[in-house]
Motif scaffolding. Structure first.
Motif, short mmCIF file in Angstrom:
data_model
loop_
_atom_site.label_atom_id
_atom_site.label_comp_id
_atom_site.label_asym_id
_atom_site.label_seq_id
_atom_site.Cartn_x
_atom_site.Cartn_y
_atom_site.Cartn_z
N ASP A 124 9.68 7.47 24.84
CA ASP A 124 10.33 7.67 26.11
C ASP A 124 11.14 8.90 25.76
O ASP A 124 11.42 10.17 26.58
N ALA A 125 11.98 8.91 24.59
CA ALA A 125 12.96 10.09 24.37
C ALA A 125 12.21 11.28 24.02
O ALA A 125 12.49 12.49 24.66
N LYS A 126 11.06 11.39 23.35
CA LYS A 126 10.15 12.43 22.90
C LYS A 126 9.62 12.87 24.03
O LYS A 126 9.58 14.22 24.39
N GLU A 127 9.18 12.02 25.11
CA GLU A 127 8.54 12.49 26.26
C GLU A 127 9.41 13.26 27.19
O GLU A 127 9.30 14.19 27.67
N ALA A 128 10.63 12.56 27.11
CA ALA A 128 11.80 13.37 28.03
C ALA A 128 11.99 14.75 27.28
O ALA A 128 12.07 16.05 28.14
N GLU A 129 12.13 15.03 26.18
CA GLU A 129 12.19 15.99 25.46
C GLU A 129 10.90 17.08 25.72
O GLU A 129 11.19 18.50 25.80
N PHE A 131 9.07 17.09 28.24
CA PHE A 131 9.04 17.76 29.71
C PHE A 131 10.11 18.60 29.90
O PHE A 131 10.33 19.45 30.76
N ARG A 132 11.39 18.76 29.27
CA ARG A 132 12.38 19.64 29.30
C ARG A 132 11.97 20.95 28.70
O ARG A 132 12.11 21.97 29.20
N HIS A 133 10.96 20.96 27.54
CA HIS A 133 10.38 22.17 27.03
C HIS A 133 9.18 22.65 28.25
O HIS A 133 9.16 23.84 28.47
N VAL A 134 8.64 21.42 28.66
CA VAL A 134 7.56 22.30 29.72
C VAL A 134 8.40 23.07 30.87
O VAL A 134 8.03 23.96 31.36
N TYR A 154 2.54 20.87 35.17
CA TYR A 154 3.40 19.82 34.65
C TYR A 154 2.96 19.50 33.12
O TYR A 154 3.47 18.57 32.38
N GLY A 155 1.93 20.16 32.34
CA GLY A 155 1.44 20.14 31.17
C GLY A 155 0.84 18.86 30.93
O GLY A 155 0.84 18.50 29.91
#
Length: 187
Positions: A124-129, A131-134, A154-155
Protein backbone atom coordinates in the motif's frame (compact mmCIF):
# COMPACT_ATOMS: atom_id res chain seq x y z
CA UNK A 1 1.05 11.56 32.36
CA UNK A 2 3.50 10.80 29.56
CA UNK A 3 6.01 9.41 32.06
CA UNK A 4 3.37 7.04 33.40
CA UNK A 5 2.59 5.74 29.93
CA UNK A 6 6.30 5.23 29.25
CA UNK A 7 6.79 3.41 32.56
CA UNK A 8 3.79 1.18 31.87
CA UNK A 9 5.11 0.45 28.39
CA UNK A 10 8.53 -0.55 29.76
CA UNK A 11 6.95 -2.75 32.40
CA UNK A 12 4.70 -4.37 29.82
CA UNK A 13 7.69 -4.95 27.57
CA UNK A 14 9.50 -6.75 30.40
CA UNK A 15 6.45 -8.93 31.02
CA UNK A 16 6.25 -9.91 27.35
CA UNK A 17 9.82 -11.24 27.30
CA UNK A 18 10.38 -14.55 28.98
CA UNK A 19 13.52 -16.53 28.34
CA UNK A 20 14.51 -14.44 25.31
CA UNK A 21 11.27 -15.17 23.45
CA UNK A 22 8.94 -12.35 22.49
CA UNK A 23 5.27 -13.16 22.72
CA UNK A 24 4.02 -10.17 20.72
CA UNK A 25 5.29 -9.14 17.33
CA UNK A 26 6.35 -5.59 16.64
CA UNK A 27 5.96 -5.32 12.88
CA UNK A 28 6.35 -1.53 13.01
CA UNK A 29 9.91 -1.82 14.38
CA UNK A 30 11.23 -3.77 11.42
CA UNK A 31 10.03 -2.11 8.22
CA UNK A 32 9.98 -4.33 5.17
CA UNK A 33 11.63 -2.62 2.22
CA UNK A 34 10.59 -3.38 -1.30
CA UNK A 35 12.32 -2.60 -4.58
CA UNK A 36 10.38 -1.30 -7.56
CA UNK A 37 10.89 -4.56 -9.46
CA UNK A 38 9.41 -6.53 -6.55
CA UNK A 39 6.53 -4.06 -6.37
CA UNK A 40 5.76 -4.44 -10.08
CA UNK A 41 5.95 -8.24 -9.78
CA UNK A 42 3.49 -8.20 -6.87
CA UNK A 43 1.28 -5.76 -8.78
CA UNK A 44 1.17 -8.17 -11.75
CA UNK A 45 0.25 -11.01 -9.39
CA UNK A 46 -2.54 -8.91 -7.85
CA UNK A 47 -3.97 -8.11 -11.29
CA UNK A 48 -3.85 -11.79 -12.20
CA UNK A 49 -5.78 -12.66 -9.03
CA UNK A 50 -8.34 -9.98 -9.88
CA UNK A 51 -8.81 -11.29 -13.42
CA UNK A 52 -8.97 -14.93 -12.38
CA UNK A 53 -11.57 -14.19 -9.68
CA UNK A 54 -13.87 -12.45 -12.17
CA UNK A 55 -14.91 -15.64 -13.99
CA UNK A 56 -15.94 -17.77 -10.97
CA UNK A 57 -17.79 -14.79 -9.50
CA UNK A 58 -19.62 -14.32 -12.79
CA UNK A 59 -20.58 -18.01 -12.81
CA UNK A 60 -21.76 -17.80 -9.20
CA UNK A 61 -23.82 -14.69 -9.99
CA UNK A 62 -25.33 -16.37 -13.05
CA UNK A 63 -26.11 -19.55 -11.11
CA UNK A 64 -27.57 -17.58 -8.20
CA UNK A 65 -29.70 -15.48 -10.53
CA UNK A 66 -30.88 -18.57 -12.37
CA UNK A 67 -31.78 -20.29 -9.09
CA UNK A 68 -33.74 -17.30 -7.84
CA UNK A 69 -35.55 -16.41 -11.05
CA UNK A 70 -36.26 -20.05 -12.02
CA UNK A 71 -38.05 -20.57 -8.71
CA UNK A 72 -40.38 -17.58 -9.13
CA UNK A 73 -43.88 -18.27 -10.46
CA UNK A 74 -44.37 -17.07 -14.04
CA UNK A 75 -47.74 -16.05 -15.47
CA UNK A 76 -47.34 -15.70 -19.24
CA UNK A 77 -50.66 -13.84 -19.44
CA UNK A 78 -49.35 -10.90 -17.43
CA UNK A 79 -46.59 -8.60 -18.52
CA UNK A 80 -44.44 -6.45 -16.31
CA UNK A 81 -44.12 -2.91 -17.68
CA UNK A 82 -44.94 -4.26 -21.13
CA UNK A 83 -42.18 -6.92 -21.05
CA UNK A 84 -42.76 -10.66 -21.17
CA UNK A 85 -41.87 -12.19 -17.76
CA UNK A 86 -39.59 -14.84 -19.30
CA UNK A 87 -37.56 -12.16 -21.07
CA UNK A 88 -37.44 -10.11 -17.87
CA UNK A 89 -36.31 -13.08 -15.76
CA UNK A 90 -33.72 -14.08 -18.39
CA UNK A 91 -32.36 -10.54 -18.53
CA UNK A 92 -32.26 -10.36 -14.74
CA UNK A 93 -30.33 -13.65 -14.63
CA UNK A 94 -27.77 -12.32 -17.11
CA UNK A 95 -27.56 -9.09 -15.08
CA UNK A 96 -26.70 -11.15 -11.98
CA UNK A 97 -23.86 -12.78 -13.94
CA UNK A 98 -22.57 -9.40 -15.13
CA UNK A 99 -22.78 -8.08 -11.57
CA UNK A 100 -20.69 -11.06 -10.41
CA UNK A 101 -18.17 -10.39 -13.19
CA UNK A 102 -17.89 -6.74 -12.18
CA UNK A 103 -17.57 -7.57 -8.48
CA UNK A 104 -15.08 -10.40 -9.07
CA UNK A 105 -11.94 -8.24 -9.22
CA UNK A 106 -12.77 -6.74 -5.83
CA UNK A 107 -13.08 -10.21 -4.36
CA UNK A 108 -9.83 -11.24 -6.10
CA UNK A 109 -8.06 -8.24 -4.59
CA UNK A 110 -9.40 -9.19 -1.16
CA UNK A 111 -8.13 -12.77 -1.56
CA UNK A 112 -4.75 -11.44 -2.69
CA UNK A 113 -4.51 -9.17 0.36
CA UNK A 114 -5.39 -12.07 2.65
CA UNK A 115 -2.72 -14.22 0.97
CA UNK A 116 -0.08 -11.47 1.26
CA UNK A 117 -1.15 -10.12 4.63
CA UNK A 118 2.33 -9.39 5.94
CA UNK A 119 3.26 -7.37 2.83
CA UNK A 120 -0.06 -5.52 2.55
CA UNK A 121 1.04 -2.34 4.33
CA UNK A 122 4.32 -2.23 2.38
CA UNK A 123 2.49 -2.73 -0.92
CA UNK A 124 0.00 0.00 0.00
CA UNK A 125 2.81 2.43 0.84
CA UNK A 126 4.65 1.63 -2.39
CA UNK A 127 1.39 1.94 -4.36
CA UNK A 128 0.78 5.39 -2.86
CA UNK A 129 4.33 6.42 -3.72
CA UNK A 130 3.89 5.07 -7.27
CA UNK A 131 0.68 7.05 -7.77
CA UNK A 132 2.41 10.19 -6.45
CA UNK A 133 5.05 9.67 -9.18
CA UNK A 134 2.33 9.15 -11.79
CA UNK A 135 0.42 12.23 -10.68
CA UNK A 136 3.54 14.39 -10.72
CA UNK A 137 4.73 13.22 -14.14
CA UNK A 138 1.58 12.82 -16.19
CA UNK A 139 0.75 15.23 -18.96
CA UNK A 140 -1.97 17.84 -18.69
CA UNK A 141 -5.24 16.38 -20.07
CA UNK A 142 -6.11 19.78 -21.55
CA UNK A 143 -3.56 19.05 -24.30
CA UNK A 144 -5.67 16.11 -25.56
CA UNK A 145 -7.34 16.14 -28.95
CA UNK A 146 -8.45 13.65 -31.57
CA UNK A 147 -4.99 13.66 -33.12
CA UNK A 148 -3.21 13.74 -29.73
CA UNK A 149 -5.02 11.36 -27.31
CA UNK A 150 -3.99 11.20 -23.66
CA UNK A 151 -1.76 8.14 -23.01
CA UNK A 152 -2.62 6.01 -19.93
CA UNK A 153 -3.64 8.76 -17.49
CA UNK A 154 -3.50 6.60 -14.33
CA UNK A 155 -0.49 4.47 -15.26
CA UNK A 156 -2.52 1.26 -15.24
CA UNK A 157 -0.44 -0.41 -17.94
CA UNK A 158 2.87 0.14 -16.16
CA UNK A 159 4.20 -3.25 -15.05
CA UNK A 160 7.98 -2.74 -14.96
CA UNK A 161 10.63 -0.04 -14.75
CA UNK A 162 11.08 -0.17 -18.52
CA UNK A 163 7.33 0.32 -18.98
CA UNK A 164 7.48 3.25 -16.55
CA UNK A 165 10.26 4.89 -18.58
CA UNK A 166 8.25 4.32 -21.76
CA UNK A 167 5.19 5.85 -20.06
CA UNK A 168 7.29 8.90 -19.09
CA UNK A 169 8.46 9.30 -22.70
CA UNK A 170 4.86 9.11 -23.95
CA UNK A 171 3.75 11.70 -21.41
CA UNK A 172 6.54 14.10 -22.46
CA UNK A 173 5.70 13.50 -26.14
CA UNK A 174 2.01 14.19 -25.48
CA UNK A 175 2.90 17.39 -23.66
CA UNK A 176 5.30 18.46 -26.42
CA UNK A 177 2.66 17.88 -29.09
CA UNK A 178 0.04 19.70 -27.02
CA UNK A 179 2.21 22.76 -26.40
CA UNK A 180 3.59 22.91 -29.93
CA UNK A 181 0.96 25.38 -31.11
CA UNK A 182 0.76 27.22 -27.78
CA UNK A 183 4.43 28.05 -27.45
CA UNK A 184 4.48 27.62 -23.65
CA UNK A 185 5.38 24.87 -21.25
CA UNK A 186 3.42 23.12 -18.50
CA UNK A 187 3.48 25.10 -15.24
Amino acid sequence: MIGLAGACGRALGKQQRRGGIRFQSTQTDSKITMTWEEFFTLRKQRRLWERVAALPCAMLGLAGGAAVFASLPVNPQQSFMGIDPLILFGGSTVFCGVLGFVGGPSIGRMWYRIGNRRLASTIDAKEAEFFRHVKANRSDPNFSSASNPLPDFYGEKINSLAAYRKWLRKQREHERKGTFNLGNKKK
